[in-house]
Scaffold this motif. Structure first.
Motif, PDB file in Angstrom:
ATOM      1  N   CYS A  47     -16.408  13.696  -1.994  1.00  0.00           N
ATOM      2  CA  CYS A  47     -15.080  14.466  -2.184  1.00  0.00           C
ATOM      3  C   CYS A  47     -14.219  14.146  -1.024  1.00  0.00           C
ATOM      4  O   CYS A  47     -13.109  13.715  -1.039  1.00  0.00           O
ATOM      5  CB  CYS A  47     -15.176  15.860  -2.501  1.00  0.00           C
ATOM      6  N   TRP A  48     -14.806  13.893   0.251  1.00  0.00           N
ATOM      7  CA  TRP A  48     -14.109  13.534   1.391  1.00  0.00           C
ATOM      8  C   TRP A  48     -13.591  12.081   1.182  1.00  0.00           C
ATOM      9  O   TRP A  48     -12.219  12.096   1.619  1.00  0.00           O
ATOM     10  CB  TRP A  48     -15.005  13.696   2.544  1.00  0.00           C
ATOM     11  N   VAL A  49     -14.129  11.334   0.549  1.00  0.00           N
ATOM     12  CA  VAL A  49     -13.581   9.745   0.453  1.00  0.00           C
ATOM     13  C   VAL A  49     -12.435  10.132  -0.613  1.00  0.00           C
ATOM     14  O   VAL A  49     -11.355   9.349  -0.420  1.00  0.00           O
ATOM     15  CB  VAL A  49     -14.819   8.983   0.024  1.00  0.00           C
ATOM     16  N   ALA A  50     -12.520  11.009  -1.597  1.00  0.00           N
ATOM     17  CA  ALA A  50     -11.728  11.269  -2.609  1.00  0.00           C
ATOM     18  C   ALA A  50     -10.458  11.767  -2.089  1.00  0.00           C
ATOM     19  O   ALA A  50      -9.561  11.283  -2.426  1.00  0.00           O
ATOM     20  CB  ALA A  50     -12.135  12.051  -3.692  1.00  0.00           C
ATOM     21  N   ILE A  51     -10.580  12.535  -1.107  1.00  0.00           N
ATOM     22  CA  ILE A  51      -9.315  13.211  -0.489  1.00  0.00           C
ATOM     23  C   ILE A  51      -8.625  11.983   0.483  1.00  0.00           C
ATOM     24  O   ILE A  51      -7.309  12.017   0.255  1.00  0.00           O
ATOM     25  CB  ILE A  51      -9.922  14.296   0.507  1.00  0.00           C
ATOM     26  N   THR A  52      -9.400  11.219   0.972  1.00  0.00           N
ATOM     27  CA  THR A  52      -8.744  10.165   1.809  1.00  0.00           C
ATOM     28  C   THR A  52      -8.033   9.250   0.740  1.00  0.00           C
ATOM     29  O   THR A  52      -7.123   8.659   0.907  1.00  0.00           O
ATOM     30  CB  THR A  52      -9.401   9.375   2.767  1.00  0.00           C
ATOM     31  N   PHE A  53      -8.620   8.974  -0.361  1.00  0.00           N
ATOM     32  CA  PHE A  53      -7.896   7.815  -1.389  1.00  0.00           C
ATOM     33  C   PHE A  53      -6.903   8.579  -1.526  1.00  0.00           C
ATOM     34  O   PHE A  53      -5.755   7.993  -1.929  1.00  0.00           O
ATOM     35  CB  PHE A  53      -9.064   7.457  -2.275  1.00  0.00           C
ATOM     36  N   CYS A  54      -6.713   9.748  -2.188  1.00  0.00           N
ATOM     37  CA  CYS A  54      -5.633  10.411  -2.622  1.00  0.00           C
ATOM     38  C   CYS A  54      -4.515  10.587  -1.669  1.00  0.00           C
ATOM     39  O   CYS A  54      -3.298  10.507  -1.971  1.00  0.00           O
ATOM     40  CB  CYS A  54      -6.145  11.946  -3.012  1.00  0.00           C
ATOM     41  N   ALA A  55      -4.803  11.065  -0.479  1.00  0.00           N
ATOM     42  CA  ALA A  55      -3.711  10.954   0.702  1.00  0.00           C
ATOM     43  C   ALA A  55      -3.144   9.799   1.074  1.00  0.00           C
ATOM     44  O   ALA A  55      -2.112   9.588   1.052  1.00  0.00           O
ATOM     45  CB  ALA A  55      -4.490  11.546   1.885  1.00  0.00           C
ATOM     46  N   SER A  56      -4.083   8.585   0.977  1.00  0.00           N
ATOM     47  CA  SER A  56      -3.539   7.309   1.123  1.00  0.00           C
ATOM     48  C   SER A  56      -2.461   6.999   0.038  1.00  0.00           C
ATOM     49  O   SER A  56      -1.362   6.308   0.079  1.00  0.00           O
ATOM     50  CB  SER A  56      -4.678   6.382   1.211  1.00  0.00           C
ATOM     51  N   ALA A  57      -3.088   7.276  -1.337  1.00  0.00           N
ATOM     52  CA  ALA A  57      -2.122   6.904  -2.416  1.00  0.00           C
ATOM     53  C   ALA A  57      -0.686   7.563  -2.505  1.00  0.00           C
ATOM     54  O   ALA A  57       0.198   7.048  -2.900  1.00  0.00           O
ATOM     55  CB  ALA A  57      -2.945   7.263  -3.871  1.00  0.00           C
ATOM     56  N   LEU A  58      -0.722   8.896  -2.137  1.00  0.00           N
ATOM     57  CA  LEU A  58       0.330   9.562  -2.054  1.00  0.00           C
ATOM     58  C   LEU A  58       1.183   8.970  -0.864  1.00  0.00           C
ATOM     59  O   LEU A  58       2.382   9.104  -1.133  1.00  0.00           O
ATOM     60  CB  LEU A  58      -0.114  11.042  -1.649  1.00  0.00           C
ATOM     61  N   HIS A  59       0.642   8.857   0.305  1.00  0.00           N
ATOM     62  CA  HIS A  59       1.641   8.255   1.311  1.00  0.00           C
ATOM     63  C   HIS A  59       2.281   6.959   0.653  1.00  0.00           C
ATOM     64  O   HIS A  59       3.151   6.875   1.107  1.00  0.00           O
ATOM     65  CB  HIS A  59       0.747   8.041   2.640  1.00  0.00           C
ATOM     66  N   GLU A  60       1.535   6.158   0.166  1.00  0.00           N
ATOM     67  CA  GLU A  60       1.884   4.550  -0.304  1.00  0.00           C
ATOM     68  C   GLU A  60       2.956   5.162  -1.322  1.00  0.00           C
ATOM     69  O   GLU A  60       4.155   4.407  -1.281  1.00  0.00           O
ATOM     70  CB  GLU A  60       0.956   4.026  -0.923  1.00  0.00           C
ATOM     71  N   TYR A  61       2.911   5.994  -2.388  1.00  0.00           N
ATOM     72  CA  TYR A  61       3.851   6.331  -3.068  1.00  0.00           C
ATOM     73  C   TYR A  61       5.066   6.780  -2.428  1.00  0.00           C
ATOM     74  O   TYR A  61       6.037   6.269  -2.986  1.00  0.00           O
ATOM     75  CB  TYR A  61       3.163   7.354  -4.181  1.00  0.00           C
ATOM     76  N   GLY A  62       4.900   7.671  -1.767  1.00  0.00           N
ATOM     77  CA  GLY A  62       5.965   8.153  -1.032  1.00  0.00           C
ATOM     78  C   GLY A  62       6.843   7.489  -0.347  1.00  0.00           C
ATOM     79  O   GLY A  62       8.123   7.475  -0.217  1.00  0.00           O
ATOM     80  N   PHE A 124     -17.291  11.389  -9.679  1.00  0.00           N
ATOM     81  CA  PHE A 124     -16.219  11.335 -10.392  1.00  0.00           C
ATOM     82  C   PHE A 124     -15.009  11.333  -9.882  1.00  0.00           C
ATOM     83  O   PHE A 124     -14.033  10.450 -10.020  1.00  0.00           O
ATOM     84  CB  PHE A 124     -16.345  12.442 -11.753  1.00  0.00           C
ATOM     85  N   PHE A 125     -14.758  12.255  -8.932  1.00  0.00           N
ATOM     86  CA  PHE A 125     -13.450  12.494  -8.261  1.00  0.00           C
ATOM     87  C   PHE A 125     -13.339  11.207  -7.282  1.00  0.00           C
ATOM     88  O   PHE A 125     -12.158  10.693  -7.071  1.00  0.00           O
ATOM     89  CB  PHE A 125     -13.579  13.738  -7.573  1.00  0.00           C
ATOM     90  N   ALA A 126     -14.383  10.651  -6.602  1.00  0.00           N
ATOM     91  CA  ALA A 126     -14.220   9.606  -5.735  1.00  0.00           C
ATOM     92  C   ALA A 126     -13.907   8.398  -6.705  1.00  0.00           C
ATOM     93  O   ALA A 126     -12.937   7.531  -6.110  1.00  0.00           O
ATOM     94  CB  ALA A 126     -15.640   9.439  -4.986  1.00  0.00           C
ATOM     95  N   LEU A 127     -14.341   8.139  -7.692  1.00  0.00           N
ATOM     96  CA  LEU A 127     -14.076   6.893  -8.551  1.00  0.00           C
ATOM     97  C   LEU A 127     -12.589   7.178  -9.217  1.00  0.00           C
ATOM     98  O   LEU A 127     -12.150   6.167  -9.170  1.00  0.00           O
ATOM     99  CB  LEU A 127     -14.906   6.703  -9.768  1.00  0.00           C
ATOM    100  N   ALA A 128     -12.490   8.314  -9.749  1.00  0.00           N
ATOM    101  CA  ALA A 128     -11.037   8.622 -10.241  1.00  0.00           C
ATOM    102  C   ALA A 128      -9.919   8.180  -9.200  1.00  0.00           C
ATOM    103  O   ALA A 128      -9.063   7.567  -9.536  1.00  0.00           O
ATOM    104  CB  ALA A 128     -11.103   9.846 -10.709  1.00  0.00           C
ATOM    105  N   SER A 129     -10.158   8.740  -7.980  1.00  0.00           N
ATOM    106  CA  SER A 129      -9.081   8.612  -6.961  1.00  0.00           C
ATOM    107  C   SER A 129      -8.914   7.208  -6.436  1.00  0.00           C
ATOM    108  O   SER A 129      -7.777   6.919  -6.248  1.00  0.00           O
ATOM    109  CB  SER A 129      -9.514   9.547  -5.915  1.00  0.00           C
ATOM    110  N   ALA A 130     -10.408   6.632  -6.496  1.00  0.00           N
ATOM    111  CA  ALA A 130     -10.253   5.158  -6.234  1.00  0.00           C
ATOM    112  C   ALA A 130      -9.232   4.460  -7.162  1.00  0.00           C
ATOM    113  O   ALA A 130      -8.542   3.393  -6.928  1.00  0.00           O
ATOM    114  CB  ALA A 130     -11.589   4.654  -5.885  1.00  0.00           C
TER     115      ALA A 130
END
Length: 141
Positions: A47-62, A124-130
Motif C-alpha cells: 500500500c505504500w507503493v500504491a500511495i506513491t503511485f496515487c500521489a504521482s498520478a495526482l501530481h501529474e494530473y494537476g 489489489f490497491f498497488a495494481l489498481a493504482s499502477a
C-alpha cells in the motif's frame, strides 16, 4: 516501456528482489526463516507503493491539467477521482497492517487468502493504482 519498468515494475518487485540479495548471506537460523518472499509484503506494505503511485498520478494530473485549454477527457477525470479514493484506502490498509501484523506462517484450517488478506488487499490497491497512474500518465502526455 522504460517509464513503465522504472516507475511501476521496479517499486512493485523491489521488496522481493532485496530478499533475493540477502539469501546468500550467512545468516543465523532464526533470521533465515524471515527470508520468505511474503515477509516484506504480508502486512500491507504494498500500500505504500500504491500511495506513491496515487500521489504521482495526482501530481501529474494537476500539473498537466492546468496546461490544457479544454477540460481533460472524462476517463482522465474518473481516473483522477479513483486515484484519490485509492490513496485514502491504501493509507488505511497500510496503517492497519502496521498495527495488526500477520505471522509469516499460515495457520492450519485457514485459507491462504484469508490468512494473508492484508497482502491481497494491498496487492489489489498497488495494481489498481499502477493502472490509474499509467492511464493518467499516458492520457496527459
Amino acid at each position: 516501456m522504460g517509464w513503465f519498468l522504472v516507475n511501476i515494475v521496479v517499486p512493485l518487485l523491489a521488496p522481493v528482489f532485496i530478499l533475493c540479495l540477502l539469501r546468500p548471506l550467512p545468516l543465523p537460523a532464526p533470521a533465515r526463516t524471515s527470508l520468505k518472499w511474503i515477509t516484506p509484503v504480508k502486512d500491507g506494505q504494498l500500500c505504500w507503493v500504491a500511495i506513491t503511485f496515487c500521489a504521482s498520478a495526482l501530481h501529474e494530473y494537476g500539473t498537466a491539467a492546468s496546461q490544457f485549454v479544454a477540460p481533460p477527457a472524462a476517463l482522465l477525470q474518473v481516473s483522477n477521482g479513483l486515484a484519490n479514493v485509492c490513496l485514502v484506502m491504501s493509507s488505511i490498509v497500510a496503517a492497519g497492517g502496521a498495527l495488526y501484523p500477520t505471522s509469516a506462517e499460515k495457520q492450519m484450517g485457514v485459507s491462504w487468502v484469508r490468512h494473508f488478506s492484508c497482502f491481497c488487499v494491498s496487492l489489489f490497491f498497488a495494481l489498481a493504482s499502477a493502472f490509474l497512474y499509467a492511464i493518467i500518465h499516458f492520457g496527459m502526455s
